[in-house]
Design an enzyme around this catalytic site. Structure first.
Site, PDB file in Angstrom:
ATOM      1  N   ASP A  17      45.910  48.246  39.283  1.00  0.00           N
ATOM      2  CA  ASP A  17      44.479  48.567  39.339  1.00  0.00           C
ATOM      3  C   ASP A  17      43.999  48.911  40.743  1.00  0.00           C
ATOM      4  O   ASP A  17      42.850  48.671  41.092  1.00  0.00           O
ATOM      5  CB  ASP A  17      43.623  47.407  38.782  1.00  0.00           C
ATOM      6  CG  ASP A  17      43.973  47.088  37.343  1.00  0.00           C
ATOM      7  OD1 ASP A  17      44.379  48.020  36.627  1.00  0.00           O
ATOM      8  OD2 ASP A  17      43.847  45.922  36.947  1.00  0.00           O
ATOM      9  N   GLN A 226      51.080  49.881  37.004  1.00  0.00           N
ATOM     10  CA  GLN A 226      51.152  48.517  37.506  1.00  0.00           C
ATOM     11  C   GLN A 226      51.285  48.541  39.041  1.00  0.00           C
ATOM     12  O   GLN A 226      50.790  49.461  39.659  1.00  0.00           O
ATOM     13  CB  GLN A 226      52.323  47.745  36.863  1.00  0.00           C
ATOM     14  CG  GLN A 226      52.124  47.428  35.385  1.00  0.00           C
ATOM     15  CD  GLN A 226      52.339  48.603  34.452  1.00  0.00           C
ATOM     16  OE1 GLN A 226      53.384  49.216  34.474  1.00  0.00           O
ATOM     17  NE2 GLN A 226      51.367  48.915  33.635  1.00  0.00           N
TER      18      GLN A 226
HETATM   19  P1  GDP Z   1      44.538  52.114  38.389  1.00  0.00           P
HETATM   20  O1  GDP Z   1      45.039  51.320  37.237  1.00  0.00           O
HETATM   21  O2  GDP Z   1      45.325  51.886  39.634  1.00  0.00           O
HETATM   22  O3  GDP Z   1      44.394  53.587  38.096  1.00  0.00           O
HETATM   23  O4  GDP Z   1      43.059  51.567  38.691  1.00  0.00           O
HETATM   24  P2  GDP Z   1      41.924  51.197  37.605  1.00  0.00           P
HETATM   25  O5  GDP Z   1      41.351  52.455  37.071  1.00  0.00           O
HETATM   26  O6  GDP Z   1      42.424  50.191  36.638  1.00  0.00           O
HETATM   27  O7  GDP Z   1      40.901  50.407  38.517  1.00  0.00           O
HETATM   28  C1  GDP Z   1      40.292  51.000  39.630  1.00  0.00           C
HETATM   29  C2  GDP Z   1      38.765  50.927  39.438  1.00  0.00           C
HETATM   30  O8  GDP Z   1      38.130  51.168  40.682  1.00  0.00           O
HETATM   31  C3  GDP Z   1      38.228  51.991  38.505  1.00  0.00           C
HETATM   32  O9  GDP Z   1      37.127  51.478  37.818  1.00  0.00           O
HETATM   33  C4  GDP Z   1      37.815  53.112  39.443  1.00  0.00           C
HETATM   34  O10 GDP Z   1      36.796  53.931  38.899  1.00  0.00           O
HETATM   35  C5  GDP Z   1      37.322  52.328  40.612  1.00  0.00           C
HETATM   36  N1  GDP Z   1      37.503  52.963  41.934  1.00  0.00           N
HETATM   37  C6  GDP Z   1      38.534  53.706  42.375  1.00  0.00           C
HETATM   38  N2  GDP Z   1      38.389  53.986  43.684  1.00  0.00           N
HETATM   39  C7  GDP Z   1      37.232  53.411  44.076  1.00  0.00           C
HETATM   40  C8  GDP Z   1      36.544  53.310  45.338  1.00  0.00           C
HETATM   41  O11 GDP Z   1      36.977  53.795  46.367  1.00  0.00           O
HETATM   42  N3  GDP Z   1      35.378  52.599  45.353  1.00  0.00           N
HETATM   43  C9  GDP Z   1      34.862  51.999  44.230  1.00  0.00           C
HETATM   44  N4  GDP Z   1      33.728  51.324  44.343  1.00  0.00           N
HETATM   45  N5  GDP Z   1      35.490  52.076  43.046  1.00  0.00           N
HETATM   46  C10 GDP Z   1      36.659  52.757  42.971  1.00  0.00           C
HETATM   47  P1  IMO Z   2      47.675  49.584  35.904  1.00  0.00           P
HETATM   48  O1  IMO Z   2      48.662  50.706  35.750  1.00  0.00           O
HETATM   49  C1  IMO Z   2      46.960  45.300  36.292  1.00  0.00           C
HETATM   50  C2  IMO Z   2      49.674  42.638  34.120  1.00  0.00           C
HETATM   51  C3  IMO Z   2      49.106  41.857  32.962  1.00  0.00           C
HETATM   52  C4  IMO Z   2      49.987  40.625  33.005  1.00  0.00           C
HETATM   53  C5  IMO Z   2      51.345  41.194  33.400  1.00  0.00           C
HETATM   54  C6  IMO Z   2      52.269  41.458  32.234  1.00  0.00           C
HETATM   55  O2  IMO Z   2      46.357  49.860  35.277  1.00  0.00           O
HETATM   56  O3  IMO Z   2      47.571  49.177  37.339  1.00  0.00           O
HETATM   57  P2  IMO Z   2      52.349  43.254  30.280  1.00  0.00           P
HETATM   58  O4  IMO Z   2      51.344  43.570  29.208  1.00  0.00           O
HETATM   59  O5  IMO Z   2      52.696  44.418  31.154  1.00  0.00           O
HETATM   60  O6  IMO Z   2      53.559  42.563  29.766  1.00  0.00           O
HETATM   61  O7  IMO Z   2      51.596  42.174  31.215  1.00  0.00           O
HETATM   62  O8  IMO Z   2      51.068  42.413  34.073  1.00  0.00           O
HETATM   63  N1  IMO Z   2      49.469  44.106  34.056  1.00  0.00           N
HETATM   64  C7  IMO Z   2      48.591  44.778  34.797  1.00  0.00           C
HETATM   65  N2  IMO Z   2      47.668  44.335  35.681  1.00  0.00           N
HETATM   66  N3  IMO Z   2      47.113  46.623  36.089  1.00  0.00           N
HETATM   67  C8  IMO Z   2      48.042  47.069  35.216  1.00  0.00           C
HETATM   68  O9  IMO Z   2      48.309  48.387  35.056  1.00  0.00           O
HETATM   69  C9  IMO Z   2      48.804  46.139  34.504  1.00  0.00           C
HETATM   70  N4  IMO Z   2      49.782  46.234  33.571  1.00  0.00           N
HETATM   71  C10 IMO Z   2      50.184  44.985  33.318  1.00  0.00           C
HETATM   72  O10 IMO Z   2      47.753  41.546  33.160  1.00  0.00           O
HETATM   73  O11 IMO Z   2      49.563  39.770  34.040  1.00  0.00           O
HETATM   74 MG    MG Z   3      44.367  49.905  35.817  1.00  0.00          MG
END
Ligand code: GDP
Ligand code: IMO
Ligand code: MG
Length: 423
Positions: A17, A226
Site C-alpha cells: 500500500d 505487496q
Molecule cells: P498500492 O497498493 O501500493 O497501489 O497503494 P494503495 O492504493 O493500496 O494505497 C495508497 C493510497 O494512498 C491510495 O488511496 C492512494 O490514492 C493514496 N495516495 C497515493 N499517493 C498519495 C500521496 O502522495 N498523498 C496522499 N495523500 N495520498 C496518496
Molecule cells: P498491495 O499490492 C498490504 C497482507 C495481508 C496479510 C498478509 C497475508 O495493495 O500493496 P494474503 O491475503 O496475501 O495471504 O495476506 O499480507 N497483504 C497486504 N497488505 N497491501 C497488500 O497489497 C497486501 N497483500 C497482502 O493484510 O497481513
Molecule cells: Mg494496496
C-alpha cells in the site's frame, strides 16, 4: 544488433500500500508493456485522475493508457470471478481490454475452495492469525509448490475434470480440519462464469512474449504487489504473503533473466503502515497514529480494515534496498505529514538492551529507536516543483537519502496523477 529493452521494477519495499498503482499509472507512458509478476487479488492498487478513482486488484495499473500492452505474469495467481468483475467494471468505464491484456497460461488459478481453505487455516491458527485478505492466496501458492495446482492454461483443455479433482481434494482437507460449515454454491457459479469470461482473453506464453519484446528494444515496467516486508522469504515470516515480491520475484514471475533488469524503483511512504497481524516496531498506539490514519485515509483498499500506522522505518528500508538492489527511491504521501510539529524516523531497533541497525531474524519484541526532525507547516499537496518545498521537508528528504544511501528521485504529494514531482 538492435539494442535490447529492459525490465524496470517498481516495488513496494515495506508492508504494501505504498502507492504503487499511482506511480505505475504515472510511469506507463515511458514503457511499452506493464506486467504484474506476483500476487493476485490480495492487492489493491488505487489510481486517481480527472476526478475518477479505480482500485485494481489483478489487472496491471498500465491499463488506462490505451496504447500499452498489460500482462498478468506467470508468478501471479488469479481468481476468475474477481477478474471478471474487475475487467467488466473497466470495460463499462470505456476501456478496451481484450486486445491489451494478456494472461500467462502459467499463472495459477484461485478456486472458491482455496478461499474456504484460507479461512479454515486462519481459524485454526487461533491467536496467531496472519490476518490474510481472505482471497485464497496462501492455499493457491501452496498448491503451486505442492504441484497440485491448476493453471490458467488448464482451462483450455478438459477443465471440468481437473477442476472437480482439485475441488474434491480441497473438500477432503476441509473435512479433515472439521471445517464444514461453508456453502460455495453461488460463488462457484460466478467463478465458473468467470472461467468462461477469461477464455475471451488472450491466454498466452507471456514469458516468450516479454522476451521477444525486449529483443525488439521494447521496455517493460514490472508492477510489484505487496511489499518486501510481506515477501515469503524476506518478510516478517510467518506474517507475510505467499509470493516473491522482490526483484528476484520479477525474474521468476515474468520469466526474464537478471541481466534484463534495469532500474529498480523502491516505493515507500513518508511514514509506515501495516495491515494484518505481525510485528511492527514503529507502530503508534496514540493520537499521532490516529492522526496519520485519518489524514492519510489509511484504510485497506481491499478489505477496508484499519491500517496500523507509525513513523518511517529505516531498518526495514535499508534491508529492502539491499534485498532488491534498489537504484532509486520514490517517497509517497509526504503531504500527510504536513503540520506535525516533530517528525520521527526509526534509525535502529532495540531489544533487551541491544541496539540493532540490521534487520534481525525476529522483529517481535523490538522497539524503535528514533531520531527527531522538525516538521513543516506548509501544504505540500499544492506544490508542483521542488523549489517550493519548505526547508524542513528538504531536510527530511536529505536525511533519508543520507541514511539510505539511495537517491529519492520522485516525490508524491497527493493521490492524483498530477501531484507527482520528479527531481
Ligand atoms: P498500492 O497498493 O501500493 O497501489 O497503494 P494503495 O492504493 O493500496 O494505497 C495508497 C493510497 O494512498 C491510495 O488511496 C492512494 O490514492 C493514496 N495516495 C497515493 N499517493 C498519495 C500521496 O502522495 N498523498 C496522499 N495523500 N495520498 C496518496
Ligand atoms: P498491495 O499490492 C498490504 C497482507 C495481508 C496479510 C498478509 C497475508 O495493495 O500493496 P494474503 O491475503 O496475501 O495471504 O495476506 O499480507 N497483504 C497486504 N497488505 N497491501 C497488500 O497489497 C497486501 N497483500 C497482502 O493484510 O497481513
Ligand atoms: Mg494496496
Amino acid at each position: 544488433m538492435k539494442q535490447q529493452g529492459k525490465v524496470d521494477a517498481l516495488l513496494g519495499i515495506v508492508f504494501g500500500d505504498e502507492g504503487k498503482g499511482k506511480v505505475v499509472d504515472v510511469f506507463t507512458p515511458r514503457y511499452d508493456i506493464v506486467a504484474r509478476f506476483a500476487g493476485g487479488p490480495n492487492a489493491g492498487h488505487t489510481i486517481i485522475f480527472e476526478g475518477k478513482k479505480f482500485v485494481l486488484r489483478s489487472i496491471p495499473s498500465g491499463i488506462f493508457d490505451p496504447g500499452k500492452l498489460n500482462i498478468i505474469g506467470n508468478g501471479c495467481v488469479i481468481a476468475p470471478d474477481l477478474f471478471m468483475a474487475e475487467a467488466m467494471e473497466l470495460e463499462s468505464a470505456g476501456y478496451e481490454l481484450r486486445n491489451r491484456l494478456h494472461i500467462s497460461k502459467r499463472a495459477h488459478l484461485i478456486l472458491p475452495t482455496h478461499r474456504v481453505l484460507d479461512r479454515a487455516y486462519e481459524a485454526a491458527k487461533g491467536k496467531n492469525k496472519v490476518g490474510t485478505t481472505g482471497k485464497g492466496i496462501g492455499p493457491t501458492y501452496s498448491d503451486k509448490a505442492s504441484r497440485t495446482g491448476l493453471r490458467v492454461g488448464d482451462i483450455l483443455e478438459d477443465f471440468p475434470t481437473k477442476y472437480a479433482a482439485l475441488k474434491a481434494r480441497h473438500e477432503q482437507i476441509l473435512r479433515d480440519l472439521h471445517y464444514t460449515d461453508y456453502d460455495i454454491t453461488e460463488e462457484e457459479q460466478r467463478w465458473l462464469q468467470g472461467v468462461e469470461y477469461m477464455r475471451q482473453f488472450q491466454l498466452t506464453d507471456t514469458e516468450i512474449e516479454i522476451n521477444k519484446a525486449l529483443q525488439e528494444g521494447k521496455n517493460v515496467l514490472a508492477e510489484g504487489a505487496q511489499g518486501t516486508m510481506l515477501d515469503i522469504d524476506h518478510g516478517t515470516y510467518p506474517f507475510v504473503s505467499s509470493s516473491s515480491t522482490t526483484t528476484g520475484g520479477v525474474c521468476t514471475g515474468l520469466g526474464v533473466g537478471p541481466n534484463k533488469i534495469g532500474e529498480v524503483y523502491g516505493i515507500f511512504k513518508a511514514y509506515s503502515t501495516r495491515v494484518g497481524s505481525g510485528p511492527f516496531p514503529v507502530e503508534l498506539f496514540d493520537e499521532t497514529g490516529d492522526r496519520i490514519r485519518e489524514i492519510g485515509h489509511e484504510y485497506g483498499a481491499v478489505t477496508g480494515r484499519n491500517r496500523r500506522c507509525g513513523w518511517v522505518d529505516l531498518v526495514a528500508l535499508r534491508y529492502a534496498i539491499m534485498i532488491n538492489g534498489v537504484t532509486q527511491l520514490i517517497m509517497m504521501k509526504s503531504d500527510v505529514l504536513d503540520g506535525f510539529e516533530t517528525i520521527r524516523a526509526c534509525v535502529a531497533y532495540e531489544r533487551d538492551g541491544q541496539v540493532m541497525h540490521d534487520m534481525p531474524f525476529e522483529t517481535e519484541g523490538c522497539k524503535a529507536v528514533y531520531r527527531d526532525l522538525p516538521g513543516w507547516k506548509e501544504d505540500l499537496s499544492s506544490m508542483t516543483s521542488e523549489e517550493q518545498f519548505p526547508q524542513a521537508f528538504r531536510d527530511y528528504i536529505h536525511f533519508l537519502e543520507e541514511e539510505l544511501q539511495t537517491p529519492i528521485t520522485i516525490l508524491s504529494v497527493g493521490p492524483d496523477r498530477a501531484q507527482t514531482i520528479v527531481r
